[in-house]
Design a protein around this motif. Structure first.
Motif, PDB file in Angstrom:
ATOM      1  N   ILE A   2      21.960  -8.718  25.559  1.00 56.65           N
ATOM      2  CA  ILE A   2      20.551  -9.117  25.429  1.00 56.65           C
ATOM      3  C   ILE A   2      20.458 -10.406  24.611  1.00 56.65           C
ATOM      4  N   VAL A   3      21.248 -10.505  23.540  1.00 54.76           N
ATOM      5  CA  VAL A   3      21.242 -11.713  22.705  1.00 54.76           C
ATOM      6  C   VAL A   3      21.748 -12.906  23.508  1.00 54.76           C
ATOM      7  N   LYS A   4      22.770 -12.708  24.321  1.00 52.37           N
ATOM      8  CA  LYS A   4      23.286 -13.797  25.163  1.00 52.37           C
ATOM      9  C   LYS A   4      22.188 -14.339  26.070  1.00 52.37           C
ATOM     10  N   ILE A   5      21.427 -13.438  26.673  1.00 50.15           N
ATOM     11  CA  ILE A   5      20.338 -13.843  27.568  1.00 50.15           C
ATOM     12  C   ILE A   5      19.249 -14.565  26.773  1.00 50.15           C
ATOM     13  N   ALA A   6      18.906 -14.040  25.591  1.00 49.08           N
ATOM     14  CA  ALA A   6      17.863 -14.658  24.770  1.00 49.08           C
ATOM     15  C   ALA A   6      18.276 -16.059  24.319  1.00 49.08           C
ATOM     16  N   LEU A   7      19.541 -16.232  23.956  1.00 51.43           N
ATOM     17  CA  LEU A   7      20.027 -17.560  23.556  1.00 51.43           C
ATOM     18  C   LEU A   7      19.950 -18.536  24.731  1.00 51.43           C
ATOM     19  N   LYS A   8      20.297 -18.057  25.905  1.00 51.99           N
ATOM     20  CA  LYS A   8      20.229 -18.917  27.085  1.00 51.99           C
ATOM     21  C   LYS A   8      18.788 -19.291  27.391  1.00 51.99           C
ATOM     22  N   ASN A   9      17.881 -18.322  27.305  1.00 51.37           N
ATOM     23  CA  ASN A   9      16.460 -18.581  27.566  1.00 51.37           C
ATOM     24  C   ASN A   9      15.861 -19.546  26.544  1.00 51.37           C
ATOM     25  N   ALA A  10      16.327 -19.479  25.297  1.00 50.41           N
ATOM     26  CA  ALA A  10      15.817 -20.344  24.228  1.00 50.41           C
ATOM     27  C   ALA A  10      16.515 -21.700  24.213  1.00 50.41           C
ATOM     28  N   GLU A  11      17.453 -21.896  25.150  1.00 53.09           N
ATOM     29  CA  GLU A  11      18.213 -23.139  25.254  1.00 53.09           C
ATOM     30  C   GLU A  11      18.920 -23.479  23.943  1.00 53.09           C
ATOM     31  N   MET A  12      19.499 -22.458  23.334  1.00 50.05           N
ATOM     32  CA  MET A  12      20.273 -22.621  22.110  1.00 50.05           C
ATOM     33  C   MET A  12      21.752 -22.648  22.476  1.00 50.05           C
ATOM     34  N   PRO A  13      22.596 -23.133  21.568  1.00 52.25           N
ATOM     35  CA  PRO A  13      24.032 -23.156  21.860  1.00 52.25           C
ATOM     36  C   PRO A  13      24.545 -21.757  22.198  1.00 52.25           C
ATOM     37  N   GLN A  14      25.442 -21.710  23.166  1.00 50.65           N
ATOM     38  CA  GLN A  14      25.995 -20.433  23.602  1.00 50.65           C
ATOM     39  C   GLN A  14      27.177 -20.042  22.722  1.00 50.65           C
ATOM     40  N   ILE A  15      27.149 -18.815  22.264  1.00 46.28           N
ATOM     41  CA  ILE A  15      28.235 -18.284  21.433  1.00 46.28           C
ATOM     42  C   ILE A  15      28.754 -16.990  22.067  1.00 46.28           C
ATOM     43  N   ASP A  16      28.851 -17.013  23.389  1.00 47.93           N
ATOM     44  CA  ASP A  16      29.197 -15.809  24.154  1.00 47.93           C
ATOM     45  C   ASP A  16      30.505 -15.178  23.715  1.00 47.93           C
ATOM     46  N   GLU A  17      31.524 -15.994  23.431  1.00 44.84           N
ATOM     47  CA  GLU A  17      32.841 -15.448  23.091  1.00 44.84           C
ATOM     48  C   GLU A  17      32.812 -14.706  21.755  1.00 44.84           C
ATOM     49  N   GLN A  18      31.820 -14.988  20.928  1.00 45.57           N
ATOM     50  CA  GLN A  18      31.728 -14.335  19.621  1.00 45.57           C
ATOM     51  C   GLN A  18      30.958 -13.015  19.680  1.00 45.57           C
ATOM     52  N   LEU A  19      30.221 -12.816  20.748  1.00 48.05           N
ATOM     53  CA  LEU A  19      29.345 -11.651  20.825  1.00 48.05           C
ATOM     54  C   LEU A  19      30.039 -10.482  21.516  1.00 48.05           C
ATOM     55  N   SER A  20      30.909  -9.824  20.768  1.00 48.28           N
ATOM     56  CA  SER A  20      31.560  -8.626  21.286  1.00 48.28           C
ATOM     57  C   SER A  20      31.804  -7.680  20.118  1.00 48.28           C
ATOM     58  N   GLY A  21      31.820  -6.421  20.397  1.00 47.29           N
ATOM     59  CA  GLY A  21      32.037  -5.429  19.350  1.00 47.29           C
ATOM     60  C   GLY A  21      30.750  -5.114  18.602  1.00 47.29           C
ATOM     61  N   THR A  22      30.901  -4.678  17.369  1.00 49.75           N
ATOM     62  CA  THR A  22      29.752  -4.287  16.552  1.00 49.75           C
ATOM     63  C   THR A  22      29.205  -5.507  15.820  1.00 49.75           C
ATOM     64  N   CYS A  23      28.213  -6.122  16.407  1.00 48.46           N
ATOM     65  CA  CYS A  23      27.626  -7.339  15.833  1.00 48.46           C
ATOM     66  C   CYS A  23      26.225  -7.052  15.302  1.00 48.46           C
ATOM     67  N   ALA A  24      25.971  -7.623  14.127  1.00 48.60           N
ATOM     68  CA  ALA A  24      24.619  -7.649  13.579  1.00 48.60           C
ATOM     69  C   ALA A  24      24.231  -9.117  13.494  1.00 48.60           C
ATOM     70  N   TYR A  25      22.953  -9.384  13.620  1.00 46.66           N
ATOM     71  CA  TYR A  25      22.466 -10.756  13.664  1.00 46.66           C
ATOM     72  C   TYR A  25      21.595 -11.012  12.440  1.00 46.66           C
ATOM     73  N   VAL A  26      21.961 -12.039  11.682  1.00 48.32           N
ATOM     74  CA  VAL A  26      21.225 -12.397  10.469  1.00 48.32           C
ATOM     75  C   VAL A  26      20.432 -13.662  10.781  1.00 48.32           C
ATOM     76  N   PHE A  27      19.121 -13.501  10.933  1.00 49.77           N
ATOM     77  CA  PHE A  27      18.224 -14.616  11.213  1.00 49.77           C
ATOM     78  C   PHE A  27      17.697 -15.140   9.884  1.00 49.77           C
ATOM     79  N   TYR A  28      17.795 -16.443   9.672  1.00 55.38           N
ATOM     80  CA  TYR A  28      17.293 -17.026   8.425  1.00 55.38           C
ATOM     81  C   TYR A  28      16.155 -17.989   8.732  1.00 55.38           C
ATOM     82  N   GLU A  29      15.142 -17.988   7.852  1.00 62.76           N
ATOM     83  CA  GLU A  29      13.971 -18.825   8.052  1.00 62.76           C
ATOM     84  C   GLU A  29      14.048 -20.138   7.295  1.00 62.76           C
ATOM     85  N   LYS A  30      14.837 -20.192   6.225  1.00 62.13           N
ATOM     86  CA  LYS A  30      14.842 -21.375   5.366  1.00 62.13           C
ATOM     87  C   LYS A  30      16.216 -22.023   5.349  1.00 62.13           C
ATOM     88  N   ASP A  31      16.979 -21.711   4.342  1.00 65.93           N
ATOM     89  CA  ASP A  31      18.249 -22.369   4.090  1.00 65.93           C
ATOM     90  C   ASP A  31      19.413 -21.522   4.588  1.00 65.93           C
TER      91      ASP A  31
END
Length: 173
Positions: free
Chosen positions: A57-86
């Motif tokens: 789902i994250v891979k699809i969202a990144l593609k839809n948002a036209e952000m850099p693809q990090i497909d090879e990193q998205l495997s296993g138990t991944c958590a996503y840390v979104f930051y708003e500032k620094d």
């Protein structure tokens, strides 16, 4: 046709990506619920939040948002840390928590519009924070000014010392 739950998750990921300046991907395998809550509290204090989504789902969202693809990193138990500032603040919290708990590790991420490897994401944690950089800048700017002030005050200080010495000689005589 995607299921309704997957579509809802895709929408949530899209909202998180849109509201953030970037994302770090971490492997959180082995964290207990209590430890996960502790990490999330620390990240919230740093202006970031951690979510767990399906990697596809994250891979699809990144593609839809036209952000850099990090497909090879998205495997296993991944958590996503979104930051708003620094990104440095969020990376420092991840590093502190991974050293403390010995159960988390950087997998990669996206910062400043570029895909990051695990090593590059770790490098963000080793950078000084924005406040530290500002303090160093103030010191660098202030050092020459204080030197100039001391040089300008030197003759007046010398004159005052000479006058005091003359006054002491007259009082002693």
């Amino acid at each position: 046709m995607p299921s309704q739950s997957n579509q809802a998750m895709l929408d949530k990921v899209a909202v998180s990506l849109e509201a953030s300046k970037g994302v770090f991907v971490v492997d959180y395998q082995g964290l207990s619920v209590k430890e996960t809550q502790e990490v999330r509290r620390a990240l919230t204090a740093a202006g970031a939040h951690m979510k767990v989504y399906k990697n596809n789902i994250v891979k699809i969202a990144l593609k839809n948002a036209e952000m850099p693809q990090i497909d090879e990193q998205l495997s296993g138990t991944c958590a996503y840390v979104f930051y708003e500032k620094d990104p440095v603040d969020a990376a420092k919290v991840i590093k502190e928590q991974s050293e403390k708990l010995k159960k988390m590790a950087f997998v990669g991420g996206i910062a400043d519009g570029k895909a990051l490897s695990a090593e590059n994401a770790q490098a963000y944690a080793d950078l000084p924070s924005r406040e530290e950089l500002l303090a160093k800048l103030v010191y660098v700017i202030g050092s020459p000014l204080s030197g100039i002030a001391q040089v300008c005050a030197g003759p007046a200080r010398g004159l005052a010392t000479a006058l005091q010495a003359v006054a002491d000689q007259k009082n002693a005589a």
